[in-house]
Design a protein around this motif. Structure first.
Motif, PDB file in Angstrom:
ATOM      1  N   UNK A  82      37.501  27.124  68.292  1.00 62.78           N
ATOM      2  CA  UNK A  82      37.846  27.230  69.611  1.00 62.78           C
ATOM      3  C   UNK A  82      36.916  27.982  70.447  1.00 62.78           C
ATOM      4  N   UNK A  83      36.589  29.150  70.122  1.00 58.99           N
ATOM      5  CA  UNK A  83      35.767  30.032  71.059  1.00 58.99           C
ATOM      6  C   UNK A  83      34.437  29.448  71.039  1.00 58.99           C
ATOM      7  N   UNK A  84      33.841  28.821  69.998  1.00 63.33           N
ATOM      8  CA  UNK A  84      32.643  28.408  69.966  1.00 63.33           C
ATOM      9  C   UNK A  84      32.613  27.106  70.935  1.00 63.33           C
ATOM     10  N   UNK A  85      33.553  26.336  70.840  1.00 64.07           N
ATOM     11  CA  UNK A  85      33.738  24.945  71.653  1.00 64.07           C
ATOM     12  C   UNK A  85      33.605  25.290  73.221  1.00 64.07           C
ATOM     13  N   UNK A  86      34.512  26.348  73.414  1.00 63.93           N
ATOM     14  CA  UNK A  86      34.636  26.690  75.084  1.00 63.93           C
ATOM     15  C   UNK A  86      33.513  27.164  75.581  1.00 63.93           C
ATOM     16  N   UNK A  87      32.910  28.178  74.721  1.00 64.06           N
ATOM     17  CA  UNK A  87      31.669  28.751  74.854  1.00 64.06           C
ATOM     18  C   UNK A  87      30.446  27.903  75.147  1.00 64.06           C
ATOM     19  N   UNK A  88      30.310  26.876  74.447  1.00 59.55           N
ATOM     20  CA  UNK A  88      29.423  25.756  74.639  1.00 59.55           C
ATOM     21  C   UNK A  88      29.301  25.027  75.940  1.00 59.55           C
ATOM     22  N   UNK A  89      30.708  24.722  76.316  1.00 56.03           N
ATOM     23  CA  UNK A  89      31.173  24.028  77.546  1.00 56.03           C
ATOM     24  C   UNK A  89      30.537  24.956  78.578  1.00 56.03           C
ATOM     25  N   UNK A  90      30.870  26.227  78.549  1.00 53.47           N
ATOM     26  CA  UNK A  90      30.363  27.130  79.640  1.00 53.47           C
ATOM     27  C   UNK A  90      29.000  27.165  79.711  1.00 53.47           C
ATOM     28  N   UNK A  91      28.257  27.221  78.429  1.00 50.64           N
ATOM     29  CA  UNK A  91      26.888  27.203  78.604  1.00 50.64           C
ATOM     30  C   UNK A  91      26.266  25.946  79.298  1.00 50.64           C
ATOM     31  N   UNK A  92      27.091  24.885  79.330  1.00 50.18           N
ATOM     32  CA  UNK A  92      26.336  23.551  79.768  1.00 50.18           C
ATOM     33  C   UNK A  92      26.609  23.823  81.393  1.00 50.18           C
ATOM     34  N   UNK A  93      27.790  24.455  81.618  1.00 47.08           N
ATOM     35  CA  UNK A  93      27.901  24.523  83.167  1.00 47.08           C
ATOM     36  C   UNK A  93      27.439  25.743  83.911  1.00 47.08           C
ATOM     37  N   UNK A  94      26.688  26.533  83.079  1.00 44.35           N
ATOM     38  CA  UNK A  94      26.268  27.903  83.759  1.00 44.35           C
ATOM     39  C   UNK A  94      25.167  27.575  84.932  1.00 44.35           C
ATOM     40  N   UNK A  95      24.839  28.187  85.777  1.00 46.94           N
ATOM     41  CA  UNK A  95      24.352  28.067  86.990  1.00 46.94           C
ATOM     42  C   UNK A  95      23.246  29.108  87.417  1.00 46.94           C
ATOM     43  N   UNK A  96      23.168  30.114  86.594  1.00 46.20           N
ATOM     44  CA  UNK A  96      22.416  31.358  86.442  1.00 46.20           C
ATOM     45  C   UNK A  96      22.042  31.686  85.085  1.00 46.20           C
ATOM     46  N   UNK A  97      21.000  32.694  85.166  1.00 44.38           N
ATOM     47  CA  UNK A  97      20.562  33.160  83.885  1.00 44.38           C
ATOM     48  C   UNK A  97      21.670  34.162  83.150  1.00 44.38           C
ATOM     49  N   UNK A  98      22.121  34.991  84.153  1.00 47.76           N
ATOM     50  CA  UNK A  98      23.109  35.967  83.616  1.00 47.76           C
ATOM     51  C   UNK A  98      24.302  35.302  82.943  1.00 47.76           C
ATOM     52  N   UNK A  99      24.801  34.055  83.594  1.00 49.04           N
ATOM     53  CA  UNK A  99      25.971  33.392  83.061  1.00 49.04           C
ATOM     54  C   UNK A  99      25.554  32.658  81.755  1.00 49.04           C
ATOM     55  N   UNK A 100      24.413  32.399  81.537  1.00 54.15           N
ATOM     56  CA  UNK A 100      23.969  31.457  80.275  1.00 54.15           C
ATOM     57  C   UNK A 100      23.648  32.570  79.112  1.00 54.15           C
ATOM     58  N   UNK A 101      23.463  33.854  79.694  1.00 56.22           N
ATOM     59  CA  UNK A 101      23.328  34.843  78.596  1.00 56.22           C
ATOM     60  C   UNK A 101      24.791  35.294  78.249  1.00 56.22           C
ATOM     61  N   UNK A 102      25.403  35.463  78.929  1.00 62.47           N
ATOM     62  CA  UNK A 102      26.845  35.977  78.621  1.00 62.47           C
ATOM     63  C   UNK A 102      27.545  34.866  77.726  1.00 62.47           C
ATOM     64  N   UNK A 103      27.389  33.547  78.014  1.00 62.49           N
ATOM     65  CA  UNK A 103      27.981  32.637  77.219  1.00 62.49           C
ATOM     66  C   UNK A 103      27.203  32.310  75.888  1.00 62.49           C
ATOM     67  N   UNK A 104      26.182  32.507  75.891  1.00 65.94           N
ATOM     68  CA  UNK A 104      25.555  32.484  74.591  1.00 65.94           C
ATOM     69  C   UNK A 104      26.042  33.717  73.725  1.00 65.94           C
ATOM     70  N   UNK A 105      25.947  34.873  74.267  1.00 62.63           N
ATOM     71  CA  UNK A 105      26.770  36.001  73.400  1.00 62.63           C
ATOM     72  C   UNK A 105      28.034  35.638  72.909  1.00 62.63           C
TER      73      UNK A 105
END
Length: 502
Positions: A82-105
């Motif tokens: 569940x966490x991996x799936x949600x984080x993957x969706x958030x990575x795809x929606x990221x609009x900045x480097x900081x956002x995608x780094x948090x989502x990748x973590x």
């Protein structure tokens, strides 16, 4: 053995979860240039998109065994998917480097448990006599996914956008969640205390080692003060972890697990397989694209036979384990791997696609034939209650092996290219430049640049061959570890599997 559960559906659900994590180890690499433009980041900053995921997963992975023992494997693997799936969706929606780094973590933390837990699940639902079959099913997904991921990532990026490299996880994650909820029974829980000091020490050791290995090739290794500090912290943390583990009453990791000779030897060999699998993948793709002019899709297609070889080998090995001495299967796999590496060490810039395909088939077949019996024999003599912890450590070593291997071959590639380029340049004379002039209407500066490009290409090719030759030597040396394995064919009887379930 009674079957109160739907084994095929459990296999499908757990395999989906494992494949998701395996894909994300390499699928994002090809999308980095496209992500860089969208996020307005430098290449140095973009490297953290990969590093953040790797470090987060490495630090969390050892924790998965304790969590599964304490709260039950179903809760852990279901929460992870569940966490991996949600984080993957958030990575795809990221609009900045900081956002995608948090989502990748978050993605790395959630995905860390998927590999070891899925492996432990298959050990539970299959009796010991069928562990070879179980590992062939598990290994097909785990080894094929990183092989095919670059091609899939390139196709998604070229035809849609880099965001689909992450969105692709969502539908498969949902299917895995539904399957796990409906079909997988929970395992028994153990009242275990949590060793905070042991966990923190191991986390620092693994985390700083991963950062050191990941950033080493671009930071000049020991020329960098940053990397010296990271390695020092890693060494100190690992020392404290070992001292604490040997003296604590209830350590975070029970090092006594390595008293099992087969598990200990298999752990060393899986470290090597991690080095081999990901190092060769890290070399082949840039060789094809950088020197031979292949596109991302063409290089992926050229490497596809590797996956075919792996698939065939694992299906065959899965049937042979338990009937044939596992050590014989492993040494055969290592021998075929060595033949493939020997062929790769004789690559040339004029080779055709057939040469590449044959070498990749041999490599894939050898790796597949080695992994299945290795995993089966390594876990066969371990008590069922130690599988969660053993699976976590086993996969941690495989991941560390991949990091060590990739960093080593990339570092050697850069260094050897420079050394060989300098050596070849010594043989460039005025006569060489005159010959370059005769090839076409180039000015003096253009002729010199063209000749330098040719020398650089040759030096790079030789550096690649040196790396393949090194991997060949490592494979031969590693084969001697088989002397410490005990054959278990016919010595382990099937037992009631429901003891691990509630």
């Amino acid at each position: 053995m009674a079957r109160p559960f739907n084994r095929p559906m459990i296999v499908v659900s757990t395999m989906l979860s494992a494949v998701l994590q395996a894909l994300d180890n390499t699928i994002a690499n090809v999308a980095l240039p496209h992500m860089q433009g969208t996020l307005s980041a430098t290449m140095e900053e973009m490297s953290w998109v990969l590093t953040s995921y790797i470090v987060a997963a490495a630090v969390t992975l050892p924790l998965s065994g304790w969590l599964a023992d304490r709260y039950g494997r179903k809760r852990v693997i279901l929460t992870s998917v569940i966490g991996f799936t949600i984080a993957s969706a958030l990575c795809g929606m990221a609009q900045s480097l900081d956002q995608i780094l948090v989502c990748r973590v978050l993605q790395g933390i959630a995905g860390a448990s998927l590999m070891p837990m899925s492996q432990a699940v298959l050990f539970d639902i299959y009796p010991p006599s069928q562990h070879g079959k179980a590992m062939s099913l598990w290994g097909i997904g785990v080894t094929l996914a990183p092989t095919l991921a670059p091609m899939l990532g390139g196709w998604l990026t070229d035809n849609y956008s880099w965001r689909w490299v992450f969105y692709i996880n969502v539908p498969f994650g949902i299917l895995a969640i539904i399957g796990l909820i409906l079909y997988y029974p929970d395992t028994k829980h153990q009242k275990k205390s949590f060793d905070f000091f042991g966990f923190i020490a191991l986390s620092f050791a693994v985390g700083f080692l991963q950062i050191f290995l990941d950033r080493g090739p671009t930071k000049g290794w020991f020329d960098s003060t940053e990397l010296k500090i990271e390695l020092a912290v890693c060494a100190l943390a690992f020392y404290l972890f070992l001292v604490h583990s040997f003296t604590a009453k209830a350590p975070f990791v029970r090092l006594s697990i390595y008293k099992d000779r087969n598990y200990f030897t298999a752990s060393l060999l899986i470290l090597y397989l991690g080095v081999l699998l990901y190092s060769v993948l890290a070399l082949i793709a840039p060789l094809l694209q950088g020197l031979l002019g292949y596109s991302v899709l063409q290089s992926g297609s050229a490497m596809a036979p590797r996956g075919v070889g792996t698939l065939v080998a694992m299906l065959i090995a899965g049937r042979l384990v338990g009937r044939v001495d596992s050590r014989l299967i492993i040494v055969t796999g290592l021998a075929i791997t060595a033949v493939g590496l020997y062929q790769m060490s004789h690559f040339s810039m004029t080779m055709d696609s057939t040469t590449i395909a044959i070498a990749n088939v041999l490599q894939g077949f050898g790796t597949g034939a080695t992994y299945v019996p290795l995993a089966a024999i390594g876990f066969m003599t371990l008590p069922a209650e130690m599988r969660n912890e053993a699976s976590a450590l086993f996969n941690l070593l495989r991941n560390l092996g991949s990091s060590v291997g990739i960093s080593t071959v990339q570092g050697l590639l850069v260094h050897n290219t420079q050394v060989v380029h300098a050596a070849l340049s010594e043989h460039v004379t005025a006569h060489s430049l005159a010959q370059q002039h005769a090839v076409g209407p180039l000015s003096g500066g253009q002729a010199t640049a063209a000749l330098n490009d040719s020398v650089t290409a040759q030096a790079t090719m030789i550096a690649y061959l040196d790396d393949f030759h090194l991997m060949l030597i490592v494979t031969i040396v590693t084969a001697f570890a088989l002397l410490f394995l005990r054959n278990t064919s016919g010595t382990v009887k099937d037992t009631e599997q429901h003891a691990v379930f509630e």
